[in-house]
Design an enzyme around this catalytic site. Structure first.
Site, mmCIF file in Angstrom:
data_model
loop_
_atom_site.group_PDB
_atom_site.id
_atom_site.type_symbol
_atom_site.label_atom_id
_atom_site.label_comp_id
_atom_site.label_asym_id
_atom_site.label_seq_id
_atom_site.Cartn_x
_atom_site.Cartn_y
_atom_site.Cartn_z
ATOM 1 N N LYS A 1 22.917 33.942 29.119
ATOM 2 C CA LYS A 1 24.103 34.805 29.038
ATOM 3 C C LYS A 1 25.389 34.008 28.884
ATOM 4 O O LYS A 1 26.313 34.460 28.218
ATOM 5 C CB LYS A 1 24.174 35.763 30.226
ATOM 6 N N ARG B 1 28.361 41.170 39.672
ATOM 7 C CA ARG B 1 26.938 41.002 39.923
ATOM 8 C C ARG B 1 26.381 42.187 40.700
ATOM 9 O O ARG B 1 25.185 42.414 40.707
ATOM 10 C CB ARG B 1 26.738 39.761 40.787
ATOM 11 N N ARG C 1 15.192 22.530 33.025
ATOM 12 C CA ARG C 1 16.547 21.956 33.003
ATOM 13 C C ARG C 1 16.565 20.583 33.676
ATOM 14 O O ARG C 1 15.928 20.373 34.694
ATOM 15 C CB ARG C 1 17.525 22.874 33.739
ATOM 16 N N ARG D 1 18.073 19.465 39.175
ATOM 17 C CA ARG D 1 18.939 19.942 40.257
ATOM 18 C C ARG D 1 18.076 20.590 41.328
ATOM 19 O O ARG D 1 17.100 21.254 41.018
ATOM 20 C CB ARG D 1 19.887 21.025 39.720
ATOM 21 N N ARG E 1 16.325 32.706 43.684
ATOM 22 C CA ARG E 1 17.535 33.115 42.958
ATOM 23 C C ARG E 1 17.290 34.367 42.121
ATOM 24 O O ARG E 1 18.122 35.263 42.059
ATOM 25 C CB ARG E 1 18.002 31.983 42.025
#
Ligand SMILES: [Zn+2]
Length: 216
Positions: free
Chosen positions: A14, A90, A129, A162, A173
């Site tokens: 997004k 959110r 990632r 990370r 999450r």
């Protein structure tokens, strides 16, 4: 002028799509993460509180804090230019507060773009990632691989993952995201301003689809 919200779970792309809209249509860009991080550097009570919260993995900043920051930002924004909101709102409560802030200034929300990505696809993308511990350059082993194995293109350091992108934290999450966002999506759907977009296509295909939906 038009105000657009771009929604989507972590890993939906997004941010990329929001930035493309901003560039194409010359809109202002509200990116909640950056704005919160900036605010966290101010050493007042609110800044320190935000700093503490955003450094706890998988935790979200409470609505009233985010809304206060958004209100400040919108007060200084040029409402005749149009805004793309990325990462905010959110929750349904945040959305209603944003509507109120904009309505008070004679504006509103015109479209909500929702990028649909299956949960397993989000996990796949996010666990790929990597980041360089030296220069912070970001890579994705699937979508933006480094030139050599898992080493930084710029400084040749071994890339790291990370903490936030460890599989168990990703799942946490995502769960939090869907719990918080579902009531917002349903409300926007009832208002007739929701545009659901298949987020599992190429960046350009998704971008063209979004532009068509904005223009209609
Ligand atoms: Zn590097």
């Amino acid at each position: 002028m038009m105000n657009i919200i771009v929604l989507g779970p972590p890993g939906s792309g997004k941010g990329t799509q929001a930035k493309l809209i901003v560039k194409e249509l010359d809109f202002q860009y509200f990116e909640s993460g950056d704005i919160l991080r900036e605010r966290a550097q101010e050493q007042d009570t609110l800044g320190q509180e935000i700093d503490r919260i955003i450094h706890q993995e998988g935790k979200y900043v409470p609505d009233e804090m985010v809304v206060a920051i958004v209100n400040d930002w919108i007060t200084e924004a040029k409402l005749e230019q149009g805004i793309v909101f990325d990462g905010f709102p959110r929750t349904l409560n945040q959305y209603q507060n944003l509507q109120k802030i904009l309505t008070e200034r004679g504006s509103g929300i015109d479209k909500v773009i929702y990028l649909k990505v299956r949960e397993e696809e989000s996990v796949r993308r996010l666990s790929a990632r990597r980041i360089c511990p030296q220069c912070d350059l970001e890579f994705n082993l699937v979508t933006k691989p480094p030139k050599k194995d898992e080493f930084c293109d710029q400084c040749q350091k071994k890339l790291i993952q990370r903490q936030d992108d460890a599989p168990e934290i990703i799942k946490k999450r995502l769960k939090t995201y869907y719990q918080l966002t579902r009531p917002l999506v349903e409300s926007v759907r009832q208002q007739g301003i929701l545009e659901e977009i298949d987020g599992e296509r190429s960046i350009d295909e998704i971008h063209q689809d979004i532009l068509e939906r904005i223009k209609k």
